[in-house]
Design a protein around this motif. Structure first.
Motif, PDB file in Angstrom:
ATOM      1  N   SER A 128       0.849  -1.190   0.000  1.00  0.00           N
ATOM      2  CA  SER A 128       0.000   0.000   0.000  1.00  0.00           C
ATOM      3  C   SER A 128       0.886   1.242   0.000  1.00  0.00           C
ATOM      4  CB  SER A 128      -0.941   0.023   1.210  1.00  0.00           C
ATOM      5  OG  SER A 128      -0.237   0.292   2.388  1.00  0.00           O
ATOM      6  N   ALA A 129       0.326   2.319  -0.501  1.00  0.00           N
ATOM      7  CA  ALA A 129       1.010   3.606  -0.518  1.00  0.00           C
ATOM      8  C   ALA A 129       0.007   4.678  -0.115  1.00  0.00           C
ATOM      9  CB  ALA A 129       1.564   3.903  -1.910  1.00  0.00           C
ATOM     10  N   SER A 130       0.454   5.604   0.699  1.00  0.00           N
ATOM     11  CA  SER A 130      -0.397   6.706   1.145  1.00  0.00           C
ATOM     12  C   SER A 130       0.334   8.014   0.929  1.00  0.00           C
ATOM     13  CB  SER A 130      -0.744   6.581   2.631  1.00  0.00           C
ATOM     14  OG  SER A 130      -1.418   5.395   2.886  1.00  0.00           O
ATOM     15  N   LEU A 131      -0.403   9.010   0.500  1.00  0.00           N
ATOM     16  CA  LEU A 131       0.116  10.362   0.348  1.00  0.00           C
ATOM     17  C   LEU A 131      -0.778  11.264   1.178  1.00  0.00           C
ATOM     18  CD1 LEU A 131       2.067  12.323  -1.067  1.00  0.00           C
ATOM     19  CD2 LEU A 131       0.384  12.495  -2.909  1.00  0.00           C
ATOM     20  N   GLY A 132      -0.177  12.116   1.981  1.00  0.00           N
ATOM     21  CA  GLY A 132      -1.012  12.923   2.859  1.00  0.00           C
ATOM     22  C   GLY A 132      -0.393  14.250   3.230  1.00  0.00           C
ATOM     23  N   VAL A 133      -1.227  15.064   3.858  1.00  0.00           N
ATOM     24  CA  VAL A 133      -0.815  16.360   4.378  1.00  0.00           C
ATOM     25  C   VAL A 133      -1.243  16.434   5.842  1.00  0.00           C
ATOM     26  CG1 VAL A 133      -1.109  18.863   4.217  1.00  0.00           C
ATOM     27  CG2 VAL A 133      -1.037  17.483   2.145  1.00  0.00           C
ATOM     28  N   ASN A 134      -0.314  16.792   6.720  1.00  0.00           N
ATOM     29  CA  ASN A 134      -0.615  17.054   8.119  1.00  0.00           C
ATOM     30  C   ASN A 134      -0.536  18.559   8.347  1.00  0.00           C
ATOM     31  OD1 ASN A 134      -0.785  14.328   8.751  1.00  0.00           O
ATOM     32  ND2 ASN A 134       1.373  14.183   9.244  1.00  0.00           N
ATOM     33  N   TRP A 135      -1.526  19.102   9.056  1.00  0.00           N
ATOM     34  CA  TRP A 135      -1.543  20.523   9.383  1.00  0.00           C
ATOM     35  C   TRP A 135      -1.532  20.617  10.901  1.00  0.00           C
ATOM     36  CZ3 TRP A 135      -6.334  24.162   8.663  1.00  0.00           C
ATOM     37  CH2 TRP A 135      -5.976  25.464   8.978  1.00  0.00           C
ATOM     38  N   TYR A 136      -0.407  21.037  11.449  1.00  0.00           N
ATOM     39  CA  TYR A 136      -0.241  21.173  12.891  1.00  0.00           C
ATOM     40  C   TYR A 136      -0.676  22.574  13.296  1.00  0.00           C
ATOM     41  CZ  TYR A 136       2.410  16.886  12.511  1.00  0.00           C
ATOM     42  OH  TYR A 136       2.787  15.596  12.248  1.00  0.00           O
ATOM     43  N   LEU A 137      -1.801  22.665  14.000  1.00  0.00           N
ATOM     44  CA  LEU A 137      -2.329  23.956  14.427  1.00  0.00           C
ATOM     45  C   LEU A 137      -1.525  24.516  15.596  1.00  0.00           C
ATOM     46  CD1 LEU A 137      -6.070  22.946  14.268  1.00  0.00           C
ATOM     47  CD2 LEU A 137      -4.755  24.161  12.534  1.00  0.00           C
ATOM     48  N   ASN A 138      -1.153  23.646  16.535  1.00  0.00           N
ATOM     49  CA  ASN A 138      -0.314  24.015  17.677  1.00  0.00           C
ATOM     50  C   ASN A 138       0.357  22.743  18.178  1.00  0.00           C
ATOM     51  OD1 ASN A 138      -2.229  22.680  19.378  1.00  0.00           O
ATOM     52  ND2 ASN A 138      -3.443  24.547  19.448  1.00  0.00           N
ATOM     53  N   ASP A 139       0.906  22.762  19.388  1.00  0.00           N
ATOM     54  CA  ASP A 139       1.608  21.585  19.908  1.00  0.00           C
ATOM     55  C   ASP A 139       0.670  20.427  20.258  1.00  0.00           C
ATOM     56  OD1 ASP A 139       4.081  22.722  19.630  1.00  0.00           O
ATOM     57  OD2 ASP A 139       4.206  23.418  21.703  1.00  0.00           O
ATOM     58  N   GLN A 140      -0.620  20.693  20.435  1.00  0.00           N
ATOM     59  CA  GLN A 140      -1.544  19.654  20.863  1.00  0.00           C
ATOM     60  C   GLN A 140      -2.546  19.204  19.800  1.00  0.00           C
ATOM     61  OE1 GLN A 140      -1.274  22.563  22.926  1.00  0.00           O
ATOM     62  NE2 GLN A 140       0.319  21.553  24.113  1.00  0.00           N
ATOM     63  N   ALA A 141      -2.715  19.937  18.717  1.00  0.00           N
ATOM     64  CA  ALA A 141      -3.765  19.609  17.744  1.00  0.00           C
ATOM     65  C   ALA A 141      -3.239  19.646  16.308  1.00  0.00           C
ATOM     66  CB  ALA A 141      -4.922  20.591  17.881  1.00  0.00           C
ATOM     67  N   TRP A 142      -3.692  18.662  15.515  1.00  0.00           N
ATOM     68  CA  TRP A 142      -3.365  18.669  14.093  1.00  0.00           C
ATOM     69  C   TRP A 142      -4.498  18.041  13.307  1.00  0.00           C
ATOM     70  CZ3 TRP A 142      -1.408  14.714  17.072  1.00  0.00           C
ATOM     71  CH2 TRP A 142      -1.515  13.440  16.584  1.00  0.00           C
ATOM     72  N   MET A 143      -4.528  18.345  12.029  1.00  0.00           N
ATOM     73  CA  MET A 143      -5.505  17.764  11.102  1.00  0.00           C
ATOM     74  C   MET A 143      -4.720  16.989  10.053  1.00  0.00           C
ATOM     75  SD  MET A 143      -7.970  21.074  10.725  1.00  0.00           S
ATOM     76  CE  MET A 143      -9.167  20.302   9.681  1.00  0.00           C
ATOM     77  N   GLN A 144      -5.317  15.903   9.575  1.00  0.00           N
ATOM     78  CA  GLN A 144      -4.624  15.040   8.632  1.00  0.00           C
ATOM     79  C   GLN A 144      -5.549  14.691   7.476  1.00  0.00           C
ATOM     80  OE1 GLN A 144      -3.771  10.881   9.880  1.00  0.00           O
ATOM     81  NE2 GLN A 144      -1.639  11.468   9.514  1.00  0.00           N
ATOM     82  N   LEU A 145      -5.014  14.755   6.252  1.00  0.00           N
ATOM     83  CA  LEU A 145      -5.733  14.349   5.050  1.00  0.00           C
ATOM     84  C   LEU A 145      -4.856  13.332   4.343  1.00  0.00           C
ATOM     85  CD1 LEU A 145      -8.111  14.805   3.073  1.00  0.00           C
ATOM     86  CD2 LEU A 145      -6.693  16.519   1.971  1.00  0.00           C
ATOM     87  N   LEU A 146      -5.386  12.101   4.133  1.00  0.00           N
ATOM     88  CA  LEU A 146      -4.620  11.021   3.515  1.00  0.00           C
ATOM     89  C   LEU A 146      -5.365  10.426   2.336  1.00  0.00           C
ATOM     90  CD1 LEU A 146      -3.301   8.912   6.532  1.00  0.00           C
ATOM     91  CD2 LEU A 146      -1.945  10.254   4.957  1.00  0.00           C
ATOM     92  N   TYR A 147      -4.598  10.039   1.327  1.00  0.00           N
ATOM     93  CA  TYR A 147      -5.114   9.255   0.209  1.00  0.00           C
ATOM     94  C   TYR A 147      -4.333   7.956   0.224  1.00  0.00           C
ATOM     95  CZ  TYR A 147      -5.955   7.456  -4.436  1.00  0.00           C
ATOM     96  OH  TYR A 147      -6.301   6.636  -5.482  1.00  0.00           O
ATOM     97  N   GLU A 148      -5.038   6.829   0.271  1.00  0.00           N
ATOM     98  CA  GLU A 148      -4.353   5.532   0.326  1.00  0.00           C
ATOM     99  C   GLU A 148      -4.759   4.684  -0.861  1.00  0.00           C
ATOM    100  OE1 GLU A 148      -3.676   1.791   3.322  1.00  0.00           O
ATOM    101  OE2 GLU A 148      -4.265   3.726   4.122  1.00  0.00           O
TER     102      GLU A 148
END
Length: 87
Positions: free
Chosen positions: A66-86
């Motif tokens: 499997s292969a995944s491509l994604g973007v992580n958006w770190y809002l601060n030290d405790q929270a992040w959002m993740q978008l992945l395509y697998e």
């Protein structure tokens, strides 16, 4: 294998270390404080060396990748959002 690319300038030694944004996200000052962006590529695979007679290897898969491509958006030290395509 999981190479990382900090799009906003942050770096880390390995994937198990959390990224700390240089500028914590602020909705009021988004252009000055967007948080941190990271581009991630994940590759994985597994192979079976033998079935020990449990399954018919002529009718079953002996491996998978499997292969995944994604973007992580770190809002601060405790929270992040993740978008992945697998695939």
């Amino acid at each position: 294998m999981s190479p990382e690319c900090g799009l906003s300038g942050e770096t880390r030694a390995n994937y198990s270390i959390r990224i700390h944004p240089h500028h914590t996200f602020s909705l009021d000052k988004f252009s000055e404080a967007p948080g941190a962006l990271e581009l991630v590529l994940l590759l994985s695979g597994i192979k079976s060396k033998g079935t020990a007679g449990l399954i018919d290897s002529s009718q079953s898969s002996i491996g998978a990748t499997s292969a995944s491509l994604g973007v992580n958006w770190y809002l601060n030290d405790q929270a992040w959002m993740q978008l992945l395509y697998e695939r």
